[in-house]
Enzyme design. Sequence first.
Site, short mmCIF file in Angstrom:
data_model
loop_
_atom_site.label_atom_id
_atom_site.label_comp_id
_atom_site.label_asym_id
_atom_site.label_seq_id
_atom_site.Cartn_x
_atom_site.Cartn_y
_atom_site.Cartn_z
N GLY A 182 0.81 -1.20 0.00
CA GLY A 182 0.00 0.00 0.00
C GLY A 182 0.85 1.26 0.00
O GLY A 182 1.98 1.30 -0.52
N SER A 183 0.33 2.31 0.63
CA SER A 183 0.91 3.65 0.53
C SER A 183 2.28 3.80 1.15
O SER A 183 2.90 4.86 1.01
CB SER A 183 -0.05 4.66 1.18
OG SER A 183 -1.30 4.65 0.53
N ALA A 184 2.79 2.78 1.83
CA ALA A 184 4.11 2.87 2.43
C ALA A 184 5.19 3.16 1.39
O ALA A 184 6.25 3.72 1.71
CB ALA A 184 4.44 1.57 3.17
#
Length: 704
Positions: A388-390
């Site tokens: 995800g957004s990591a």
Amino acid sequence: MGKKKKRAQLPFRLNILFLFVFLLFSGLILQLGVVQILNGEEAQDEINRTENTISEIPVPRGKMYDRYGRLVLDNEPVRSITYTAPKNGAKVEDRLKLAKKLAGYIDIEDAEDKVSERDKKEYWYILNEEDALEKLTDEEKEEMDNGEQYNTMLKRITEKELAEIEWDDDLLEVIAIKKELDAASELSPHIVKNEGVTEEEYAKVSEHLGELEGIDATIDWNRISAVEGTFSDIIGSVSSSDRGIPKENEQYYLSRGYSPNDRVGISGLEEQYEAELKGTKEKVEYITNSSGEVVDSKVVTEGQRGNDLMLTIDMELQQAVDKIVREELKTAIEMHPSKNQYMSDALVVMMDPQTGEVLTMSGQHYDREEKEYRNQSYRTLYDAHRPGSAVKGATVLSGLDAGVIKPGTVFHDTEIKIGQLKKSSYRNLGNVTDVQALEKSSNVYMFHIAMRMAGEFNYHYGMKSMNFDPESFTTMRNYFKQFGLGVETGIDYPYEATGYVGPDPRGGNLLDFAIGQYDTYTTMQLAQYVSTLANDGYRIRPRLVSEIRSPKPDRDELGSVVESFNTDVLNKIEMDDKYLDRVHEGFRRVITQGTAQGHGWASLSEYKVAAKTGTAENEVYKDGKKLADTENLSLVGYAPYDEPEVAFAIIVPNNGTGNGQYDINHKIGTRIIKKYFELKKNRDKDGVNKELKQSKEGKEEVED
């Protein structure tokens, strides 16, 4: 007159010659008599002696210590009964007799399970060799070699013939022992029994060694953890004493001077550092006679146990993080059992971003069938998930370096639509810059970067299609690889996964890739990625071992350094440092005013944490059928943000969705960072926990 005188001299000279020859032979006969009578036995031994043979006796393996010199893995001595076959081997009848004698002094547990049907047939063959030969035709005897004849005879032994023998426990023990004797190599000790050898068994065998040719009572070793099993799967294991070198690796080890029954590392650090841990075998020179019997022996090289490993792991922190991760995983599952019915793992890596030294690797797994939690740290290297957004830090840097955006470029965060494709952030965020896009975790900002990377600079809502260069996927992935995403991290371990690479290079998938929703990465890859950000763009090879040290007899003292591993820079991110500063600022704001706000980080402001959260959609399938929609929760970060000394990566797959979701990534993150700095504050200059040290010293004073 002159002629007579000349003939008279000839017999006299012959007489002198005969006398000399007679005396010579007499002396030789006398000498032979002396050798035969006085030194006959010694001379015969010399005649019977053959070439010398060197046998190598295994030694204990090297130990392992954590970064502060605390013992992690040790050797536990165990009593062992071994057999050394003579140089020319022993007859099968002799081995059977020896097995019967030895069975009178030791017990073999579960002998019935160790004896196969073939073993029983071989025993029957020994007792009925003539009857067995009658099972072959004359033609078969002529056409088959010895091995083929033997196997054919065994196959033709019937169950009825086997039933004629009473297979009681005593006989099964004899056969099990003989089986071990058969497996022994010439002049190389083979373990007959080393598990559960009692003092009584050890004493009886030692007392009767004179009648047990080739048998010895010695001390073997077992690996024993000093830290109650935590991290044990990363440490790895060695082959068992009764199996030796695994068959699939036999040629590799034999070509390097190993014996077939040597114990070797078969997983983890035991395998990775086998050459250092194995030690130097004791070499014994055996002198045998023409019958292959040992007549003398001497030690030509003293054995020395293997070198010791200094791990980069902080075992006190490792144990604390294991406990934290397990507690939070347990809470999440029990709090929402139906919502989190597919949740089973929580994975954490902490490392020094400047040196690459791994401080902790924690993998906690819930076995739903057994209903128990287990340490499985290897999953941080083996299991890859959508983060995800990591990974948005890598996306922003890709866009900045490629020139598709500049520091401060603004995009309006609202739903995008291309043909039938619709995508958005978790809510409309309005106008956002690159830094704000990280702070607020804007998906739309990343979509614009991806579109421009693909060649579409004129996006407008509802456009039928977008310009798409298939090479843009390769370009973005190459940027990600500079951080360690999608490639091996280079860690000193036998195996690591590199993740799943999506096979379909389409525009929509590129948008998903930009927000961590397409390719998958391991927790170790995420840790290397965020460490590269923290370390101003230098990607460092992760390390689990910092030093190799020579062994010391004193259990409490470390030996001298044999080899020290320096920081290994794999690459430097090829982009302007001011771009990295933009990402640093975005990560800092995530904690202070962004998506991590309100998740407990405010109480840890003194540690100056910078981080990036992540949520990725993850479908659960079984047998090709979709069972549920879940979410992977992730978190990467470092602290302090101005001078990073610790970086971390967390990923918890298959969380339930919707309201009331347990923010397990933040729960774990806040607790492990707090624990790291608490332990640091409480250590003296040697890395020893002051409270534990004072408690131990006080206890010793009381005992004195």
